[in-house]
Design an enzyme around this catalytic site. Structure first.
Site, short mmCIF file in Angstrom:
data_model
loop_
_atom_site.label_atom_id
_atom_site.label_comp_id
_atom_site.label_asym_id
_atom_site.label_seq_id
_atom_site.Cartn_x
_atom_site.Cartn_y
_atom_site.Cartn_z
N ASP A 271 34.36 36.94 31.87
CA ASP A 271 33.33 37.97 31.84
C ASP A 271 33.07 38.52 33.25
OD1 ASP A 271 31.08 39.26 30.33
OD2 ASP A 271 29.93 38.26 31.90
N GLU B 238 37.62 40.67 32.90
CA GLU B 238 36.92 41.95 32.69
C GLU B 238 36.58 42.54 34.05
OE1 GLU B 238 32.95 43.67 30.43
OE2 GLU B 238 32.87 41.81 31.56
C1 NOJ Z 1 29.92 41.92 30.03
C2 NOJ Z 1 29.70 41.55 28.61
O1 NOJ Z 1 30.69 42.12 27.81
C3 NOJ Z 1 28.30 42.02 28.24
O2 NOJ Z 1 28.06 41.91 26.87
C4 NOJ Z 1 27.32 41.21 29.06
O3 NOJ Z 1 26.02 41.70 28.82
C5 NOJ Z 1 27.62 41.32 30.54
N1 NOJ Z 1 29.01 41.17 30.86
C6 NOJ Z 1 26.87 40.26 31.31
O4 NOJ Z 1 27.45 39.02 31.09
#
Ligand code: NOJ
Length: 517
Positions: free
Chosen positions: A201, A272
């Protein structure tokens, strides 16, 4: 047939556990629920599932606020349920990826509970703590993605702590070796259980700075757009030289890669990653350099307002420039953070409602025809639209709650799956109430019915995925040409030693054609 690793060309089905299948009638999806639907996923023809967080968490950000990385949140089941899911998926030939949230944890995590108590405790340096400026204000001008300052005051320490998202998601301090170790141990724990990979993430939000922190600069490219998301002040700043994408992230990533490689050479790390002003593809190169991530999860097709044909072509162009011949990029047209394709792309492509199904199928085929891997959010195989009429007092996403009704946040794409068209809860739950409402508009698009209707998006896409798996050009070499074609066409070729396939997407007729050339 393929000499590439599984992840280099994988089609990955993203499961949002809370909304996939409830097995115990509490109105919330869970791990046994996912297990019971694995055949539906395998029959679609995808290669892997990625399950969004199911760790113990107060659910302020629905699992992206972890309070125990080693436990399953009780409402989702138990570790035994996870092992069972993993076994079931592997039996069906599906790889299993899970989310790992390294950048921040929950303020209810024992690490933070300890850290916030004083300046002298075991975990005192595990988060980003900073003294106020002489006038009492926060150390920098940094803003949170979800609105407001990225710094919150902690009276016990008489200091501010950093959170790039909610105040209840404090950022871990990656300059601290023990923190990096702790996160690597988490990865080992889940690799040992048998997971095939992680979606990391928000890696760009990992912070490893030490005070004095420096201010973000104003974003000279910022324009106030008509779109409510873009009006948020966060986008008025440039982040990449200060708050985000700090060079020290690479240190952790390299250490984590060594952890992954110590297994069987088949464990996948997909990070990500976003950056200022649509530069994510360029920035990805650095993140996927030798010994770092296998791939980055790219945001370019996830644009909230959708992309027109030239916008889609521009992304493909860039991806070919930077990543041709590699599987180091992962695309997504859909996920749990943005409006669904059927909702946002219709407008962006200037189509009308009756064209939604054909568009959906075409874009699904387009996304899995590109180099690299592709993630597809649950329900996209049905062509579900966003649910935009959730009453404000039933909204759950903190980001949406903060800015509604101008900006609705992410509940609109997170409503529960529809499995059948039964009046109660469409096969999702037997309980009285579901955590988010199910839209009547979704009733006619129920998954199990679609899976039995030869002309449904599900069946046609499934046929396509099965065909794709047999084409060397689509899966055994990650080679493609730049896209070409008229204003409403995207054409490119996928190339392998013994096969070239021309992939043609016609945005007038909304059809896709694939021809050996
Ligand atoms: C990206 C995630 O996909 C999202 O859902 C989340 O709120 C943020 N990162 C924080 O972790």
């Amino acid at each position: 047939m393929s000499e590439l690793k599984w992840w280099e060309t994988a089609t990955i089905y993203q499961i949002y556990p809370r909304s996939f299948q409830d097995s115990n009638g509490d109105g919330i999806g869970d791990l046994p629920g996912i297990s019971s639907r694995l055949e539906y996923i395998a029959n679609l023809g995808v290669d892997a599932v990625w399950i969004s967080p199911f760790y113990k968490s107060p659910q302020n950000d629905f699992g992206y606020d972890v309070s125990d990385y080693y436990e399953v949140n009780p409402e989702y089941g138990s570790l035994a349920d996870f092992d069972n899911l993993l076994l079931g998926a592997h039996k069906l030939g599906l790889k299993v990826m899970i989310d790992i949230v390294p950048a921040h944890c929950s303020s209810e995590h024992p690490w933070f509970i300890e850290s916030r108590k004083s300046k002298e405790n075991d975990k005192a340096d595990w988060f980003h703590w900073a003294d106020p400026l002489p006038d009492g204000t926060a150390p920098t001008n940094w803003l949170s993605f979800f609105g407001g300052r990225a710094w919150t005051w902690e009276p016990r320490r008489q200091q501010y702590y950093l959170h790039n998202f909610l105040p209840s998601q404090p950022n871990l301090n990656f300059a601290n070796k023990q923190v990096r170790h702790a996160l690597k141990d988490v990865a080992k724990f889940w690799f040992d259980r048998g997971v095939d990979g992680f979606r990391l993430d928000a890696v760009h939000t990992i912070n490893a700075d030490r005070p004095p922190y420096i201010d973000n600069l104003p974003n000279p490219h910022y324009k106030v757009g008509p779109f409510p998301k873009d009006q948020q002040p966060f986008f008025r700043q440039l982040h990449d030289t200060a708050q985000l994408n700090q060079p020290a992230i690479q240190e952790f990533i390299q250490e984590l890669r060594l952890v992954a490689d110590a297994y069987d050479g088949n464990r996948f790390l997909m990070g990500e990653l976003d950056s200022d002003n649509d530069n994510a593809i360029e920035v990805s190169k650095n993140f996927t350099a030798s010994g770092r991530l296998h791939s980055t999860y790219n945001f370019d097709f996830l644009e909230w307002k959708g992309l027109d044909v030239s916008g889609i072509k521009a992304v493909i162009n860039k991806a070919v420039d930077e990543f041709n011949g590699t599987g180091n990029i992962s695309f997504a047209f859909s996920n749990h953070d943005v409006p669904r394709v059927a909702t946002r792309q219709l407008t962006a492509l200037k189509l009308h409602k009756g064209q939604a199904e054909a568009m959906q199928l075409m874009l699904l085929k387009l996304s899995v025809s590109l180099i690299g891997s592709t993630c597809i959010f649950q329900g996209e195989e049905l062509g579900l639209e966003d649910v935009q009429d959730i009453p404000i007092d039933e909204m759950k996403d903190p980001w949406g709650i903060e800015f509604a009704p101008e900006f609705l946040g992410r509940d609109t794409c997170r409503t529960p799956m529809v499995w059948d068209s039964t009046e109660s809860h469409c096969g999702f739950s037997t309980g009285n109430k579901t955590w988010l409402p199910i839209s009547r508009n979704h009733f006619k698009m129920a998954a199990l019915e679609a899976a039995n209707k030869p002309k449904s998006i599900y069946c046609q896409f499934s046929e396509f995925l099965k065909w794709r798996k047999k084409q060397p050009a689509m899966i055994s070499a990650n080679d493609m040409t730049k896209p070409w074609g008229g204003e409403r066409e995207i054409i490119f070729e996928r190339r392998a030693d013994k096969q070239n396939i021309r992939c043609m997407f016609d945005f007038y007729t909304l059809t896709a054609e694939f021809k050996e050339v």
